[in-house]
Design an enzyme around this catalytic site. Structure first.
Site, PDB file in Angstrom:
ATOM      1  CD  GLU A  22       0.930  18.190   1.741  1.00  0.00           C
ATOM      2  OE1 GLU A  22       2.107  17.883   1.535  1.00  0.00           O
ATOM      3  OE2 GLU A  22      -0.020  17.413   1.529  1.00  0.00           O
ATOM      4  CG  HIS A  60       5.556  28.147  23.700  1.00  0.00           C
ATOM      5  ND1 HIS A  60       6.641  28.965  23.448  1.00  0.00           N
ATOM      6  CD2 HIS A  60       4.788  28.810  24.603  1.00  0.00           C
ATOM      7  CE1 HIS A  60       6.549  30.063  24.183  1.00  0.00           C
ATOM      8  NE2 HIS A  60       5.423  30.005  24.889  1.00  0.00           N
ATOM      9  CB  SER A 116       0.357   7.834  -1.251  1.00  0.00           C
ATOM     10  OG  SER A 116       1.545   7.159  -1.611  1.00  0.00           O
ATOM     11  CE  LYS A 163       1.108   9.319   2.946  1.00  0.00           C
ATOM     12  NZ  LYS A 163       1.876  10.113   3.883  1.00  0.00           N
TER      13      LYS A 163
END
Ligand code: ARG
Length: 467
Positions: free
Chosen positions: A291, A157, A278, A284
């Site tokens: 992804e 979970h 980024s 970043k």
């Protein structure tokens, strides 16, 4: 030139927008090598069976080989007037040989021809995928060896549950990809069937021998039924279903890499060659490769749903709807190839923060189950032990303690009567993983055996004969 398939049956030509709408040459062009291979075997059979003159057959074969060479070297491009790759080959052969080219299509239809091309194409790519999948499993075996002694929290979970060796976690993915390898091997059986000779659907009146091109092209069997031979797209669906399940596994793995590389988790970093910056936020480091591995699953599932929908409700035998199988299969093949090119290297270049992983494994009361187990071993019914430890955790959390170990003796004695604090000494993450000794569990010896088994499987896995 669309006249080739229309013959004398029509007075006028196709409307230009319709010609464009029906055409598949822009995307089935990649089948040309397979189409020629099929035609070469077909022509050889026609000559062998005395259906066409052997000298004509020789010239057809030379012409076909020339066309394949022109295609391989990029000299040949699709002609707008010829709707698909099959008509392009025939049309080009006509340019080379004149009317004699017309013997090629004896005792054959584009229906069995396109089915054959797709079988040849998928058979080759499934074989290649199986090899690349081995590469992924090898990378996972390396990763498991590298992280054997890294202890991390495992989750249910998305809540920290129990400590495990990190290798154990990666080996769960190896198990999924092993199943994928076995599933693919099974699917390869059903792509290894020749439809050539079925003609439009009923067979042909010529004295052909469909087993001759079947054997020449290396297929194990011939379709049992000519109507099925030209109607079947199960092997395409099966490949797409295979790819979808595979991409579910890739996507779950990629999701964990994305989340675990976040500041908040801080468990691992992707290699610099796999991350981007980024364009606006200079601090970043984004896990783009993971992804996109996750995101690529969408198009693959879409292709499966798309082709299922195309085939569903189609009456037998060939229908033009079936031309829609191509882009679904081709894009999936390209996607799987790209995924399997990138993923093994991504895994090889992961770096970890074992200290943080170990600390997280020790935090959040991840040894609560084992504390209850100690009580149970001392004779308390497990349900009651669970209840008591749960109550203890609630009280400690209310007082701001994040782990049993952080609780001072006097507080422990007051809140945990009958639970000796000394038990905590055998409830460290290292102790907990070592106490789980079943073959599939997380003790060092168990995980090592799992790695050994994976490596033995990789050694023994049959390398399918190259086609
Ligand atoms: N381009 C077609 C396809 O991809 C080839 C088969 C055409 N056959 C036919 N009878 N129109 O399915």
């Amino acid at each position: 030139m669309s006249g080739m398939a229309r013959g004398q049956r029509f007075d006028g030509g196709l409307r230009p927008e319709v010609e464009k709408f029906l055409a598949s040459a822009s995307f089935d062009w990649r089948l040309l090598g397979d189409d020629v291979a099929g035609s070469l075997a077909h022509v050889a059979m026609l000559a062998q069976a005395g259906i066409i003159d052997p000298e004509v057959a020789g010239r057809l074969q030379e012409g076909l080989q020339q066309i394949r060479h022109e295609w391989e070297t990029g000299q040949l491009t699709p002609d707008k007037g010829w709707e698909d790759v099959h008509m392009n080959v025939e049309g080009r052969l006509h340019q080379i040989l004149g009317p004699e080219a017309g013997y090629l299509h004896t005792a054959r239809s584009r229906n069995d021809q396109v089915a054959l091309d797709m079988h040849l194409y998928l058979r080759r790519h499934e074989h290649e995928t199986a090899q690349n999948l081995r590469g992924l499993l090898e990378a996972l075996a390396r990763l498991a060896r590298r992280t054997l002694d890294v202890i991390m929290p495992a989750y249910t979970h998305v809540q920290p549950a129990q400590p495990v060796r990190m290798a154990h976690h990666w080996l769960a993915y190896a198990a999924m990809f092993q199943r994928d390898a076995e599933r693919l091997q099974d699917a390869e059986k059903r792509v290894d069937i020749s439809p050539l000779g079925a003609g439009a659907l009923a067979g042909t009146p010529y004295p052909t021998d469909p087993h001759a091109p079947r054997a020449a092209l290396g297929f194990s069997t011939l379709y049992a039924n000519s109507i099925d031979a030209v109607s079947d797209r199960d092997y395409c669906l099966e490949y797409l279903a295979w790819a979808s399940i595979f991409m579910v596994h890739v996507s779950r793995l990629a999701e964990e890499l994305v989340v675990w590389s976040s500041r908040e988790f801080g468990f691992l970093s992707l290699g610099e060659g796999y991350s981007t910056g980024s364009s606006i936020m200079p601090q970043k480091k984004n896990p783009d490769t993971a992804e996109l591995l996750r995101g690529k699953s969408g198009r693959v599932f879409g292709h499966l749903m798309g082709l299922l929908t195309v085939v569903k409700g189609l009456p037998l035998a060939y229908n033009s709807d079936m031309q829609e199988d191509k882009e679904a299969v081709f894009d999936t093949v390209d996607t799987i190839e790209a995924v399997l090119t990138v993923l093994p290297g991504l895994l090889d270049h992961l770096t970890f923060d074992p200290g943080r992983l170990r600390a997280q494994a020790a935090a959040h009361y991840s040894n609560a189950t084992d504390l209850a187990d100690r009580l149970a071993a001392a004779g308390v019914p497990f349900r009651e032990a669970h209840h008591r430890v749960g109550g203890l955790v609630r009280q400690l959390l209310e007082k701001g303690y994040e782990s049993f170990e952080a609780v001072p003796d006097h507080v422990w004695d007051r809140l945990a009567p009958g639970i000796p604090r000394s038990w905590l000494g055998s409830l460290t993450p290292e102790a907990l993983v070592e106490q789980r000794r079943q073959p599939f569990a997380t003790a060092r010896q168990s995980v090592l055996q799992q790695i050994d088994r994976l490596e033995a499987w990789l050694q023994a896995a049959p390398q399918a004969p190259s086609t």
